[in-house]
Scaffold this motif. Structure first.
Motif, PDB file in Angstrom:
ATOM      1  N   GLY A   5      40.127   6.712  50.496  1.00 53.22           N
ATOM      2  CA  GLY A   5      41.352   6.381  50.044  1.00 53.22           C
ATOM      3  C   GLY A   5      41.692   5.024  50.045  1.00 53.22           C
ATOM      4  O   GLY A   5      40.886   4.280  50.728  1.00 53.22           O
ATOM      5  N   ARG A   6      42.393   4.807  49.122  1.00 53.59           N
ATOM      6  CA  ARG A   6      42.930   3.218  48.619  1.00 53.59           C
ATOM      7  C   ARG A   6      44.463   3.128  49.127  1.00 53.59           C
ATOM      8  O   ARG A   6      45.098   4.058  48.472  1.00 53.59           O
ATOM      9  CB  ARG A   6      42.760   2.979  47.427  1.00 53.59           C
ATOM     10  N   LEU A   7      44.845   2.112  49.656  1.00 56.91           N
ATOM     11  CA  LEU A   7      46.080   1.652  49.959  1.00 56.91           C
ATOM     12  C   LEU A   7      46.567   0.539  49.015  1.00 56.91           C
ATOM     13  O   LEU A   7      46.030  -0.733  49.421  1.00 56.91           O
ATOM     14  CB  LEU A   7      46.382   1.676  51.493  1.00 56.91           C
ATOM     15  N   TYR A   8      47.345   0.453  48.189  1.00 57.72           N
ATOM     16  CA  TYR A   8      47.532  -0.809  47.341  1.00 57.72           C
ATOM     17  C   TYR A   8      48.795  -1.400  48.047  1.00 57.72           C
ATOM     18  O   TYR A   8      49.778  -0.672  48.029  1.00 57.72           O
ATOM     19  CB  TYR A   8      47.867  -0.362  45.880  1.00 57.72           C
ATOM     20  N   VAL A   9      48.818  -2.733  48.171  1.00 56.88           N
ATOM     21  CA  VAL A   9      50.088  -3.345  48.573  1.00 56.88           C
ATOM     22  C   VAL A   9      50.632  -4.163  47.789  1.00 56.88           C
ATOM     23  O   VAL A   9      50.036  -4.911  47.241  1.00 56.88           O
ATOM     24  CB  VAL A   9      49.590  -3.948  50.151  1.00 56.88           C
ATOM     25  N   LEU A  10      51.721  -3.626  47.092  1.00 56.00           N
ATOM     26  CA  LEU A  10      52.108  -4.527  45.954  1.00 56.00           C
ATOM     27  C   LEU A  10      53.371  -5.290  46.727  1.00 56.00           C
ATOM     28  O   LEU A  10      54.578  -4.799  46.961  1.00 56.00           O
ATOM     29  CB  LEU A  10      52.856  -3.585  44.939  1.00 56.00           C
ATOM     30  N   PHE A  11      52.985  -6.639  46.857  1.00 56.20           N
ATOM     31  CA  PHE A  11      53.951  -7.354  47.616  1.00 56.20           C
ATOM     32  C   PHE A  11      55.389  -7.979  46.581  1.00 56.20           C
ATOM     33  O   PHE A  11      56.213  -8.041  47.107  1.00 56.20           O
ATOM     34  CB  PHE A  11      53.219  -8.658  47.935  1.00 56.20           C
ATOM     35  N   SER A  12      54.748  -7.965  45.333  1.00 54.53           N
ATOM     36  CA  SER A  12      56.050  -8.394  44.299  1.00 54.53           C
ATOM     37  C   SER A  12      55.683  -7.906  42.994  1.00 54.53           C
ATOM     38  O   SER A  12      54.469  -7.753  42.743  1.00 54.53           O
ATOM     39  CB  SER A  12      56.005 -10.111  44.548  1.00 54.53           C
ATOM     40  N   THR A  13      56.656  -7.812  42.260  1.00 54.03           N
ATOM     41  CA  THR A  13      56.335  -7.515  40.873  1.00 54.03           C
ATOM     42  C   THR A  13      56.239  -8.873  40.035  1.00 54.03           C
ATOM     43  O   THR A  13      56.126  -8.710  38.657  1.00 54.03           O
ATOM     44  CB  THR A  13      57.466  -6.633  40.390  1.00 54.03           C
ATOM     45  N   ASP A  14      56.484 -10.166  40.451  1.00 57.53           N
ATOM     46  CA  ASP A  14      56.460 -11.279  39.917  1.00 57.53           C
ATOM     47  C   ASP A  14      55.010 -11.437  39.479  1.00 57.53           C
ATOM     48  O   ASP A  14      53.889 -11.092  39.892  1.00 57.53           O
ATOM     49  CB  ASP A  14      56.836 -12.463  40.483  1.00 57.53           C
ATOM     50  N   LEU A  74      44.888  -5.739  47.513  1.00 58.77           N
ATOM     51  CA  LEU A  74      46.160  -6.501  47.522  1.00 58.77           C
ATOM     52  C   LEU A  74      46.546  -6.590  45.724  1.00 58.77           C
ATOM     53  O   LEU A  74      45.544  -6.815  45.009  1.00 58.77           O
ATOM     54  CB  LEU A  74      45.780  -8.049  47.733  1.00 58.77           C
ATOM     55  N   PHE A  75      47.554  -6.216  45.577  1.00 61.86           N
ATOM     56  CA  PHE A  75      47.876  -5.895  44.072  1.00 61.86           C
ATOM     57  C   PHE A  75      49.305  -6.547  43.821  1.00 61.86           C
ATOM     58  O   PHE A  75      50.045  -7.052  44.712  1.00 61.86           O
ATOM     59  CB  PHE A  75      48.192  -4.205  44.020  1.00 61.86           C
ATOM     60  N   GLY A  76      49.761  -6.378  42.557  1.00 63.91           N
ATOM     61  CA  GLY A  76      51.007  -6.997  41.906  1.00 63.91           C
ATOM     62  C   GLY A  76      51.384  -6.335  40.777  1.00 63.91           C
ATOM     63  O   GLY A  76      50.859  -5.096  40.441  1.00 63.91           O
ATOM     64  N   GLY A  77      52.174  -6.995  40.028  1.00 64.87           N
ATOM     65  CA  GLY A  77      52.377  -8.284  39.696  1.00 64.87           C
ATOM     66  C   GLY A  77      50.869  -9.152  40.032  1.00 64.87           C
ATOM     67  O   GLY A  77      50.017  -8.736  39.837  1.00 64.87           O
ATOM     68  N   GLU A  78      51.413 -10.158  40.599  1.00 63.37           N
ATOM     69  CA  GLU A  78      50.119 -11.203  40.935  1.00 63.37           C
ATOM     70  C   GLU A  78      50.390 -11.264  42.412  1.00 63.37           C
ATOM     71  O   GLU A  78      51.240 -11.727  42.815  1.00 63.37           O
ATOM     72  CB  GLU A  78      50.120 -12.440  40.418  1.00 63.37           C
ATOM     73  N   PRO A  79      49.023 -10.856  43.478  1.00 66.14           N
ATOM     74  CA  PRO A  79      49.505 -10.763  44.560  1.00 66.14           C
ATOM     75  C   PRO A  79      49.302 -12.251  45.283  1.00 66.14           C
ATOM     76  O   PRO A  79      49.754 -12.667  46.428  1.00 66.14           O
ATOM     77  CB  PRO A  79      48.415 -10.024  45.140  1.00 66.14           C
ATOM     78  N   PHE A  80      48.308 -13.088  44.671  1.00 71.28           N
ATOM     79  CA  PHE A  80      48.493 -14.478  45.083  1.00 71.28           C
ATOM     80  C   PHE A  80      49.250 -15.511  44.528  1.00 71.28           C
ATOM     81  O   PHE A  80      48.801 -16.761  44.320  1.00 71.28           O
ATOM     82  CB  PHE A  80      46.835 -14.899  44.724  1.00 71.28           C
TER      83      PHE A  80
END
Length: 380
Positions: A40-49, A90-96
């Motif tokens: 399984g994969r867990l994508y963490v979307l911190f921001s849509t920016d 680590l996902f987004g948007g842009e995670p970094f």
């Protein structure tokens, strides 16, 4: 029983999909299927920016929202879901983004015993290079997207504040020494296909990049999407010319290559049934990273998941739905996305594409399992 006929260096060859049998040079080889069991994969979307403005981005029409979630709540959500997955993306948007730094660091510090993947446009500040170095031991890979040589890339992946291409090159050179697997994902469509070779030429000139992975990623669901025959021609022509670890994001090519290399195949079209996108800004969980309508849960005090509404869609991605179940091409078929209508002549399209890929694959001089048949398959 279908037979795909093709020529290789003046020899008549056949491939029988139903039995995975290859007739080559008067000899017959068979290839049993072994399936890869995906985790399984867990994508963490911190921001849509995002700090880029890419015209084809599938998130351009997404609803922008920024619900405030503190680090402790984020860690609680991940803790509740971590037993369902074996890697965090680590996902987004842009995670970094610079504004995400403290949250990204908090997650890495708390879950550094898990494996991480980062999808990034590569336009990040030096503090993220330092972070990648510090936590290099827990990164499975860093995937950085590019669109072509400098002039093409900067038009398509526009950074309003600085030179997008130069910043990626500088960051790639910095993190090349960290021991992290770096995959340069090259987005390709009809507009930039003719320039990908120039990009690979430029990247190959940097010795430190030659051990990186490179993937041609066809941009989908747009008016100028590249057709599969053109994609295959491009891929094999580039692979012949550049001694790089180059692959293509296409299930037919990927599984056929693995079959001949005697490696496990990917059974599902995608990992929809085992994917959880933790959408912190919107307060929900969805299953497809490219389609936020695939909602399977909510985020409040805890993370609540209910996949019942998508059970039928999960079956489609596993090729256990309707006519797909008994199709002899199912192990190679790139169709089956539940969010995109499958063409009525899908089987004929797969046969056409398979014929072309076999022709290109067996007439390519680069070294693969296919080129050295003595090392693969079981001769009958």
């Amino acid at each position: 029983m279908d037979r795909i006929c093709f020529w290789s260096k003046g020899m008549f060859c056949e491939f029988i999909p139903n039995s995975r049998t290859l007739v080559f040079g008067g000899e017959t080889y068979s290839y049993p299927i072994r399936w890869n069991t995906p985790g399984g994969r867990l994508y963490v979307l911190f921001s849509t920016d995002c700090n880029l403005r890419c015209p084809y981005c599938f998130q351009n029409n997404a609803v922008r929202c920024e619900r405030s979630v503190d680090d402790n709540q984020t860690i609680l959500y991940i803790s509740e879901l971590q037993n369902r997955v074996n890697e965090i993306v680590l996902f987004g948007g842009e995670p970094f983004l610079t504004n995400n730094y403290n949250r990204v660091r908090a997650v890495l510090e708390r879950f550094d015993y898990l494996k991480f993947i980062a999808f990034t446009n590569g336009n990040f500040e030096p503090l993220y290079c330092d972070l990648l170095k510090e936590f290099s031991y827990c990164f499975r890979s860093v995937i950085i997207t590019m669109d072509g040589p400098k002039s093409i890339h900067n038009k398509r992946r526009f950074n309003p504040k600085q030179d997008s291409y130069d910043l990626i090159i500088n960051n790639l050179r910095t993190i090349s020494d960290y021991g992290i697997v770096v995959n340069v994902q090259i987005n390709v469509d009809k507009y930039n296909a003719d320039y990908i070779g120039q990009l690979l030429e430029e990247l190959y000139s940097y010795e430190e990049f030659r051990n990186h992975q490179f993937t041609l990623n066809p941009v989908k669901y747009i008016a100028n999407a590249i057709e599969s025959p053109q994609l295959f021609e491009l891929y094999f022509s580039l692979k012949r010319k550049y001694p790089l670890n180059l692959s293509v994001n296409n299930r037919l090519v990927g599984n056929l290559t693995k079959l001949f290399d005697m490696r496990p195949l990917n059974k599902d079209r995608c990992g929809l049934a085992k994917t959880y996108v933790l959408n912190l800004p919107a307060g929900n969980i969805y299953a497809c990273p490219q389609n936020a309508t695939s909602e399977i849960g909510t985020l409040s005090e805890t993370a609540h998941i209910d996949t019942s509404s998508l059970d039928d869609l999960f079956l489609q991605t596993a090729y256990e739905y309707g006519k797909c179940k008994n199709c002899e091409y199912a192990f190679l078929c790139p169709y089956g996305c539940p969010y995109v209508e499958t063409p009525a002549d899908c089987k004929e399209r797969v046969k056409r594409d398979l014929s072309l890929v076999l022709e290109l694959m067996f007439n390519s001089p680069f070294s693969t399992g296919v080129a050295g048949l003595e090392n693969i398959g079981a001769r009958e």
